[in-house]
Motif scaffolding. Structure first.
Motif, PDB file in Angstrom:
ATOM      1  N   TYR A 244       0.858  -1.184   0.000  1.00 12.90           N
ATOM      2  CA  TYR A 244       0.000   0.000   0.000  1.00 12.90           C
ATOM      3  C   TYR A 244       0.892   1.231   0.000  1.00 12.90           C
ATOM      4  CZ  TYR A 244      -4.018  -2.877   1.223  1.00 12.90           C
ATOM      5  OH  TYR A 244      -5.016  -3.789   1.202  1.00 12.90           O
ATOM      6  N   PRO A 245       0.589   2.206  -0.830  1.00 10.19           N
ATOM      7  CA  PRO A 245       1.408   3.429  -0.844  1.00 10.19           C
ATOM      8  C   PRO A 245       1.452   4.117   0.515  1.00 10.19           C
ATOM      9  CG  PRO A 245      -0.109   3.382  -2.716  1.00 10.19           C
ATOM     10  CD  PRO A 245      -0.489   2.251  -1.818  1.00 10.19           C
ATOM     11  N   VAL A 246       0.396   3.914   1.314  1.00 11.87           N
ATOM     12  CA  VAL A 246       0.338   4.583   2.610  1.00 11.87           C
ATOM     13  C   VAL A 246       1.416   4.060   3.552  1.00 11.87           C
ATOM     14  CG1 VAL A 246      -1.362   2.958   3.534  1.00 11.87           C
ATOM     15  CG2 VAL A 246      -1.205   5.227   4.507  1.00 11.87           C
ATOM     16  N   PHE A 247       1.813   2.775   3.380  1.00 10.19           N
ATOM     17  CA  PHE A 247       2.788   2.188   4.287  1.00 10.19           C
ATOM     18  C   PHE A 247       4.203   2.362   3.745  1.00 10.19           C
ATOM     19  CE2 PHE A 247      -1.039  -0.370   5.392  1.00 10.19           C
ATOM     20  CZ  PHE A 247      -1.206   0.179   6.651  1.00 10.19           C
ATOM     21  N   LYS A 248       4.661   3.591   3.727  1.00 12.44           N
ATOM     22  CA  LYS A 248       6.023   3.877   3.313  1.00 12.44           C
ATOM     23  C   LYS A 248       6.963   3.638   4.495  1.00 12.44           C
ATOM     24  CE  LYS A 248       4.581   7.249  -0.147  1.00 12.44           C
ATOM     25  NZ  LYS A 248       4.617   8.648  -0.585  1.00 12.44           N
ATOM     26  N   LYS A 249       8.262   3.589   4.202  1.00 14.53           N
ATOM     27  CA  LYS A 249       9.228   3.217   5.231  1.00 14.53           C
ATOM     28  C   LYS A 249       9.132   4.125   6.460  1.00 14.53           C
ATOM     29  CE  LYS A 249      14.067   2.077   6.015  1.00 14.53           C
ATOM     30  NZ  LYS A 249      14.051   2.650   7.358  1.00 14.53           N
ATOM     31  N   GLY A 250       8.978   5.420   6.236  1.00 13.97           N
ATOM     32  CA  GLY A 250       8.902   6.343   7.364  1.00 13.97           C
ATOM     33  C   GLY A 250       7.745   6.037   8.280  1.00 13.97           C
ATOM     34  N   LEU A 251       6.587   5.738   7.681  1.00 11.13           N
ATOM     35  CA  LEU A 251       5.400   5.423   8.485  1.00 11.13           C
ATOM     36  C   LEU A 251       5.571   4.078   9.186  1.00 11.13           C
ATOM     37  CD1 LEU A 251       2.555   5.982   9.474  1.00 11.13           C
ATOM     38  CD2 LEU A 251       1.686   4.980   7.352  1.00 11.13           C
ATOM     39  N   ILE A 252       6.134   3.111   8.482  1.00 11.61           N
ATOM     40  CA  ILE A 252       6.361   1.796   9.098  1.00 11.61           C
ATOM     41  C   ILE A 252       7.253   1.935  10.329  1.00 11.61           C
ATOM     42  CG2 ILE A 252       7.445  -0.457   8.758  1.00 11.61           C
ATOM     43  CD1 ILE A 252       6.574  -0.311   5.830  1.00 11.61           C
ATOM     44  N   ASP A 253       8.328   2.709  10.204  1.00  7.23           N
ATOM     45  CA  ASP A 253       9.227   2.929  11.340  1.00  7.23           C
ATOM     46  C   ASP A 253       8.502   3.606  12.498  1.00  7.23           C
ATOM     47  OD1 ASP A 253      11.252   1.785   9.904  1.00  7.23           O
ATOM     48  OD2 ASP A 253      12.117   3.690   9.244  1.00  7.23           O
ATOM     49  N   GLU A 254       7.632   4.575  12.172  1.00  2.00           N
ATOM     50  CA  GLU A 254       6.864   5.267  13.218  1.00  2.00           C
ATOM     51  C   GLU A 254       5.917   4.311  13.927  1.00  2.00           C
ATOM     52  OE1 GLU A 254       6.510   8.711  14.422  1.00  2.00           O
ATOM     53  OE2 GLU A 254       8.574   8.433  13.775  1.00  2.00           O
ATOM     54  N   ILE A 255       5.226   3.467  13.145  1.00  4.43           N
ATOM     55  CA  ILE A 255       4.296   2.505  13.734  1.00  4.43           C
ATOM     56  C   ILE A 255       5.037   1.548  14.657  1.00  4.43           C
ATOM     57  CG2 ILE A 255       2.764   0.565  13.235  1.00  4.43           C
ATOM     58  CD1 ILE A 255       1.918   2.029  10.682  1.00  4.43           C
ATOM     59  N   LYS A 256       6.156   1.016  14.201  1.00  2.67           N
ATOM     60  CA  LYS A 256       6.929   0.085  15.014  1.00  2.67           C
ATOM     61  C   LYS A 256       7.396   0.747  16.308  1.00  2.67           C
ATOM     62  CE  LYS A 256       8.680  -2.887  11.289  1.00  2.67           C
ATOM     63  NZ  LYS A 256       9.894  -3.339  10.571  1.00  2.67           N
ATOM     64  N   LYS A 257       7.863   1.978  16.193  1.00  2.00           N
ATOM     65  CA  LYS A 257       8.370   2.708  17.363  1.00  2.00           C
ATOM     66  C   LYS A 257       7.253   2.921  18.383  1.00  2.00           C
ATOM     67  CE  LYS A 257      10.396   7.226  18.564  1.00  2.00           C
ATOM     68  NZ  LYS A 257       9.248   7.800  19.278  1.00  2.00           N
ATOM     69  N   HIS A 258       6.098   3.399  17.933  1.00  3.53           N
ATOM     70  CA  HIS A 258       4.992   3.675  18.849  1.00  3.53           C
ATOM     71  C   HIS A 258       4.416   2.377  19.426  1.00  3.53           C
ATOM     72  CE1 HIS A 258       5.195   7.686  17.090  1.00  3.53           C
ATOM     73  NE2 HIS A 258       4.462   8.105  18.104  1.00  3.53           N
ATOM     74  N   ALA A 259       4.367   1.328  18.590  1.00  7.13           N
ATOM     75  CA  ALA A 259       3.858   0.050  19.082  1.00  7.13           C
ATOM     76  C   ALA A 259       4.771  -0.513  20.159  1.00  7.13           C
ATOM     77  CB  ALA A 259       3.714  -0.939  17.933  1.00  7.13           C
ATOM     78  N   PHE A 260       6.085  -0.365  19.970  1.00  4.79           N
ATOM     79  CA  PHE A 260       7.046  -0.873  20.944  1.00  4.79           C
ATOM     80  C   PHE A 260       6.935  -0.102  22.263  1.00  4.79           C
ATOM     81  CE2 PHE A 260      11.222  -0.976  22.974  1.00  4.79           C
ATOM     82  CZ  PHE A 260      11.466  -2.342  23.012  1.00  4.79           C
ATOM     83  N   GLU A 261       6.762   1.223  22.156  1.00  2.00           N
ATOM     84  CA  GLU A 261       6.699   2.055  23.359  1.00  2.00           C
ATOM     85  C   GLU A 261       5.312   2.091  23.983  1.00  2.00           C
ATOM     86  OE1 GLU A 261       8.006   5.824  21.964  1.00  2.00           O
ATOM     87  OE2 GLU A 261      10.124   5.263  21.856  1.00  2.00           O
ATOM     88  N   GLY A 262       4.295   1.654  23.205  1.00  2.00           N
ATOM     89  CA  GLY A 262       2.931   1.705  23.723  1.00  2.00           C
ATOM     90  C   GLY A 262       2.306   3.076  23.614  1.00  2.00           C
TER      91      GLY A 262
END
Length: 435
Positions: free
Chosen positions: A207-225
């Protein structure tokens, strides 16, 4: 974990379901948080007992009409602070749109509502778009079973993905395994459920919406809660703008919400265009032009640079209107403004001062001869014949020019001098004039 129970109780939005007697049949944890009333406290009570604002006649009449006729309804209303009591909102008056839809279950009608705290300063109430078909065992389902959560989840306006967090050998988040999505998400991205379910979001789907920058942000926020919020994201291939919200729902669960805000952004652009631009010429209106010019003069004052103001007037414009009609005059003015915008530099700007008078602000000039070059180019461009519906019109223009800081230090003074020089240019029959 019961997927729908978890999602509807952990979602950062209020979900309410009321029956044909206007009694509350479902109330999620979000509503408990903002009202201090649990589902047990409100279940079976009239909606206006727990949310007093709904006791007003307009709400009661609308609710009963919807239940009776099983149809959608829309209206706007100001819901005051007692909508959710005084707890979070103090003395503020709340303004929001209330959109409601009925759902039909086992031949009985219910009203479905979603309450979204948009900014922390106000709330809005939105209903759901689609109707639900019949379901069995209505009383059991609406009281405690998983089915009621599934009904609500499936018919939310926002696109929703519920995922399981996939970790690598080091314990870092590797991907998100999709456990469920609702209809709004499938419709928005034009995909079938079987094509997305039980697949890894980042590695197996494109999906164009899931670019690397967004993926990194999602992973970071998911890890930190922490909650991830992206106010505006444009998706080129869909030509849509979305708002993204992501948050952890448990140790191994993560949810993403997608809200289509395209219409909202388009409305904001339209409103901004009306507020900033002259509708005929597409240049700034008089108020905004002066405000921008004042800011540019402040920059010039700070940087010790020179600027120029050009006041332009179309020659014999009244004759064009009288001879051909106002439509032709408007077209000549519109085309002339477009030609001017094509000539001036990026960063310089034009505005409509009134009638057929236009203003042009030129910043950061080295010498007055630079303005002469621009003035000659504008004069030449505006002498080019214009064809309107087969009728050839031969326009021309006169230009008056003033300079900062030589002629004045303020915009009003520059306009005054440019106006005087415009008159002198007209006396000599066209062209431009400055001292």
């Amino acid at each position: 974990m019961e997927i729908y129970t978890s999602m509807l109780d952990n979602i950062d939005e209020g979900i309410i379901l009321i029956d044909e007697r206007l009694s509350v049949r479902f109330w999620n944890r979000y509503m408990t948080n903002i009202t201090d009333l649990s589902e047990e406290d409100v279940e079976g009570k009239y909606i206006y007992e727990v949310l007093p604002k709904f006791k007003e006649k307009i709400f009661l009449r609308t609710f009963r009409t919807m239940i009776k006729e099983n149809r959608k309804h829309f209206f706007s209303a100001a819901l005051h602070k007692n909508f959710v009591h005084d707890k979070n909102y103090g003395d503020q008056y709340l303004r929001q749109n209330l959109k409601l839809s009925t759902i039909s279950i086992d031949e009985k009608n219910y009203i479905l509502m979603e309450i979204i705290d948009v900014t922390g300063e106000y709330i809005r109430v939105e209903g759901y778009k689609d109707y639900i078909k019949k379901f069995r065992d209505i009383e059991r389902s609406l009281n405690k079973s998983e089915l009621k959560y599934k009904i609500l989840f499936e018919n939310m306006i926002k696109g929703f993905i519920y995922t399981k967090i996939v970790k690598d050998d080091n314990g870092d988040i590797k991907d998100l395994l999709i456990l469920d999505v609702n209809k709004a998400f499938l419709n928005f991205f034009k995909i079938e459920k079987e094509d997305i379910l039980h697949k890894e979001l980042f590695t197996e789907l494109e999906y164009p919406v899931f670019k690397k920058g967004l993926i990194d942000e999602i992973k970071k926020h998911a890890f930190e809660g922490a909650t991830l919020k992206i106010d505006e994201m444009y998706i080129p291939n869909l030509n849509r703008t979305i708002e993204v919200l992501g948050y952890k729902m448990g140790e191994d669960s993560y949810a993403l919400l997608f809200d289509d805000i395209t219409e909202k952004k388009n409305n904001e652009k339209a409103i901004r265009k009306l507020a900033y631009y002259d509708q005929l010429t597409g240049t700034y209106n008089r108020k905004i032009f002066i405000e921008k010019a004042e800011k540019e003069l402040a920059i010039a004052r700070s940087n010790k640079t020179k600027s120029a103001l050009i006041m332009l007037d179309l020659d014999k414009f009244k004759e064009i209107n009288d001879t051909y009609g106002y439509y032709y005059g408007d077209e000549v003015l519109k085309i002339s403004a477009k030609r001017i915008k094509n000539i001036i530099r990026k960063g310089d700007f034009a505005g409509r001062y009134g009638g057929d008078e236009l203003l042009i602000f030129i910043s950061n000039i080295k010498r007055e001869s630079n303005i002469e070059i621009i003035a000659r180019r504008i004069s030449k461009a505006l002498k080019t014949p214009i064809v309107v519906e087969g009728q050839t019109i031969y326009p021309s223009a006169s230009l008056g020019i003033s300079f900062y800081p030589k002629d004045s230090l303020i915009i009003d003074g520059l306009i005054k001098i440019a106006d005087q020089n415009l008159y002198k240019a007209k006396v000599k029959r066209g062209g431009y004039y400055f001292k």
